[in-house]
Design a protein around this motif. Structure first.
Motif, mmCIF file in Angstrom:
data_model
loop_
_atom_site.group_PDB
_atom_site.id
_atom_site.type_symbol
_atom_site.label_atom_id
_atom_site.label_comp_id
_atom_site.label_asym_id
_atom_site.label_seq_id
_atom_site.Cartn_x
_atom_site.Cartn_y
_atom_site.Cartn_z
ATOM 1 N N ILE A 147 6.614 6.264 4.258
ATOM 2 C CA ILE A 147 7.689 5.797 4.984
ATOM 3 C C ILE A 147 7.156 4.924 6.305
ATOM 4 C CG2 ILE A 147 9.493 6.168 6.710
ATOM 5 C CD1 ILE A 147 10.196 8.557 4.801
ATOM 6 N N PRO A 148 6.272 5.508 7.121
ATOM 7 C CA PRO A 148 5.368 4.616 8.093
ATOM 8 C C PRO A 148 4.582 3.397 7.373
ATOM 9 C CG PRO A 148 4.517 7.049 8.221
ATOM 10 C CD PRO A 148 5.671 6.864 7.209
ATOM 11 N N ALA A 149 3.974 3.926 6.203
ATOM 12 C CA ALA A 149 2.996 3.026 5.540
ATOM 13 C C ALA A 149 3.920 1.803 5.140
ATOM 14 C CB ALA A 149 2.501 3.468 4.377
ATOM 15 N N TYR A 150 4.944 1.886 4.892
ATOM 16 C CA TYR A 150 5.949 0.822 4.135
ATOM 17 C C TYR A 150 6.302 -0.196 5.491
ATOM 18 C CZ TYR A 150 10.083 -1.382 2.415
ATOM 19 O OH TYR A 150 10.943 -2.460 2.186
ATOM 20 N N GLY A 200 2.366 16.468 -2.508
ATOM 21 C CA GLY A 200 3.184 15.564 -3.022
ATOM 22 C C GLY A 200 4.303 15.107 -2.095
ATOM 23 N N VAL A 201 4.927 15.961 -1.504
ATOM 24 C CA VAL A 201 6.073 15.571 -0.784
ATOM 25 C C VAL A 201 5.660 14.903 0.268
ATOM 26 C CG1 VAL A 201 8.118 16.480 0.694
ATOM 27 C CG2 VAL A 201 7.579 17.544 -1.744
ATOM 28 N N SER A 202 4.360 15.488 0.947
ATOM 29 C CA SER A 202 3.880 14.811 2.212
ATOM 30 C C SER A 202 3.389 13.490 1.935
ATOM 31 C CB SER A 202 2.705 15.698 2.773
ATOM 32 O OG SER A 202 3.080 17.013 3.182
ATOM 33 N N PHE A 203 2.869 13.073 0.941
ATOM 34 C CA PHE A 203 2.393 11.611 0.548
ATOM 35 C C PHE A 203 3.521 11.015 0.607
ATOM 36 C CE2 PHE A 203 -1.891 13.183 -0.880
ATOM 37 C CZ PHE A 203 -2.464 12.196 -0.343
ATOM 38 N N ILE A 204 4.717 11.358 0.036
ATOM 39 C CA ILE A 204 6.068 10.630 -0.184
ATOM 40 C C ILE A 204 6.656 10.316 1.352
ATOM 41 C CG2 ILE A 204 8.430 10.424 -0.956
ATOM 42 C CD1 ILE A 204 7.258 11.933 -3.411
ATOM 43 N N LEU A 264 2.874 17.973 6.110
ATOM 44 C CA LEU A 264 1.993 19.075 5.045
ATOM 45 C C LEU A 264 2.145 20.495 5.944
ATOM 46 C CD1 LEU A 264 0.563 19.563 2.611
ATOM 47 C CD2 LEU A 264 -1.416 19.033 3.769
ATOM 48 N N LEU A 265 1.903 20.221 7.255
ATOM 49 C CA LEU A 265 1.872 21.428 7.986
ATOM 50 C C LEU A 265 2.992 22.015 8.002
ATOM 51 C CD1 LEU A 265 -0.041 23.485 10.010
ATOM 52 C CD2 LEU A 265 1.333 22.123 11.917
ATOM 53 N N MET A 321 0.822 -0.991 -0.108
ATOM 54 C CA MET A 321 0.051 -0.003 -0.055
ATOM 55 C C MET A 321 0.840 1.108 -0.091
ATOM 56 S SD MET A 321 -3.175 0.837 -0.035
ATOM 57 C CE MET A 321 -4.088 2.359 0.461
ATOM 58 N N TRP A 322 2.057 1.218 0.345
ATOM 59 C CA TRP A 322 3.032 2.328 0.413
ATOM 60 C C TRP A 322 3.196 3.014 -0.765
ATOM 61 C CZ3 TRP A 322 7.527 2.163 -1.845
ATOM 62 C CH2 TRP A 322 7.964 0.958 -2.401
ATOM 63 N N TRP A 323 3.313 2.001 -1.751
ATOM 64 C CA TRP A 323 3.448 2.534 -3.140
ATOM 65 C C TRP A 323 2.501 3.537 -3.808
ATOM 66 C CZ3 TRP A 323 -0.060 1.229 -6.888
ATOM 67 C CH2 TRP A 323 -0.826 0.146 -6.655
ATOM 68 N N VAL A 324 1.202 3.311 -3.263
ATOM 69 C CA VAL A 324 0.235 4.240 -3.791
ATOM 70 C C VAL A 324 0.621 5.683 -3.200
ATOM 71 C CG1 VAL A 324 -2.192 4.738 -3.365
ATOM 72 C CG2 VAL A 324 -1.508 2.606 -3.420
ATOM 73 N N PHE A 325 1.080 5.904 -1.901
ATOM 74 C CA PHE A 325 1.244 7.204 -1.343
ATOM 75 C C PHE A 325 2.444 7.758 -2.310
ATOM 76 C CE2 PHE A 325 -0.609 5.261 2.182
ATOM 77 C CZ PHE A 325 -1.276 6.405 2.866
ATOM 78 N N VAL A 326 3.481 6.787 -2.539
ATOM 79 C CA VAL A 326 4.664 7.474 -3.525
ATOM 80 C C VAL A 326 3.981 7.765 -4.939
ATOM 81 C CG1 VAL A 326 6.817 6.724 -4.627
ATOM 82 C CG2 VAL A 326 6.338 6.078 -2.257
#
Length: 141
Positions: free
Chosen positions: A36-39, A28-32, A55-56, A1-6
């Motif tokens: 990391i924790p999703a991986y 985009g950077v925040s999703f990448i 993001l904040l 599932m982590w690859w979806v974020f990337v």
């Protein structure tokens, strides 16, 4: 599932190229970063918190740096705009009636007009007020 974020992060960063403003890129950077924790199979709350915090921080702090660097607010004037406010020396008498006159600003000779229409003799120091076509409008110092 982590690859979806990337993938989503990369897509959003590419979209930033099309839309100016430095907003979409930070998503985009925040999703990448959230990938990391999703991986590592972290709970969804941790992934969401990582995304939100990234993001904040990116939009509040880093965006200011990028907007200041790339927005053009601190641009340097070039061409004729760079002449405004510069000092010059009259090389040919400036006469508003006959529309004649030349001024040397830096190493260039320009046609000149007086801001008041007054005659300014050769050798006088002047300041460039504005540019009208190919002529500099000057005032005597």
């Amino acid at each position: 599932m982590w690859w979806v974020f990337v993938v989503l992060g990369i897509v959003l960063m590419i979209l930033e190229i099309i839309t100016p403003g430095f907003i979409i890129m930070w998503f985009g950077v925040s999703f990448i970063i959230a990938a990391i924790p999703a991986y590592f199979h972290a709970p969804f709350a941790v992934v969401l918190s990582t995304f939100t915090l990234a993001l904040l921080l990116l939009t509040v702090f880093v965006r200011r740096i990028f907007v200041g660097k790339f927005s053009g607010k601190n641009r340097t004037d070039t061409n004729t705009a760079a002449l405004i406010g510069e000092q010059g020396v009259i090389t040919e008498t400036v006469d508003g009636v006959h529309a004649t006159g030349k001024v040397r600003v830096h190493s260039e000779i320009w046609s000149a007009l007086s801001d008041t229409g007054a005659i300014i003799p050769v050798g006088m120091q002047v300041r460039v007020l504005r540019v009208e076509g190919v002529k500099l409008v000057v005032e005597q110092r």
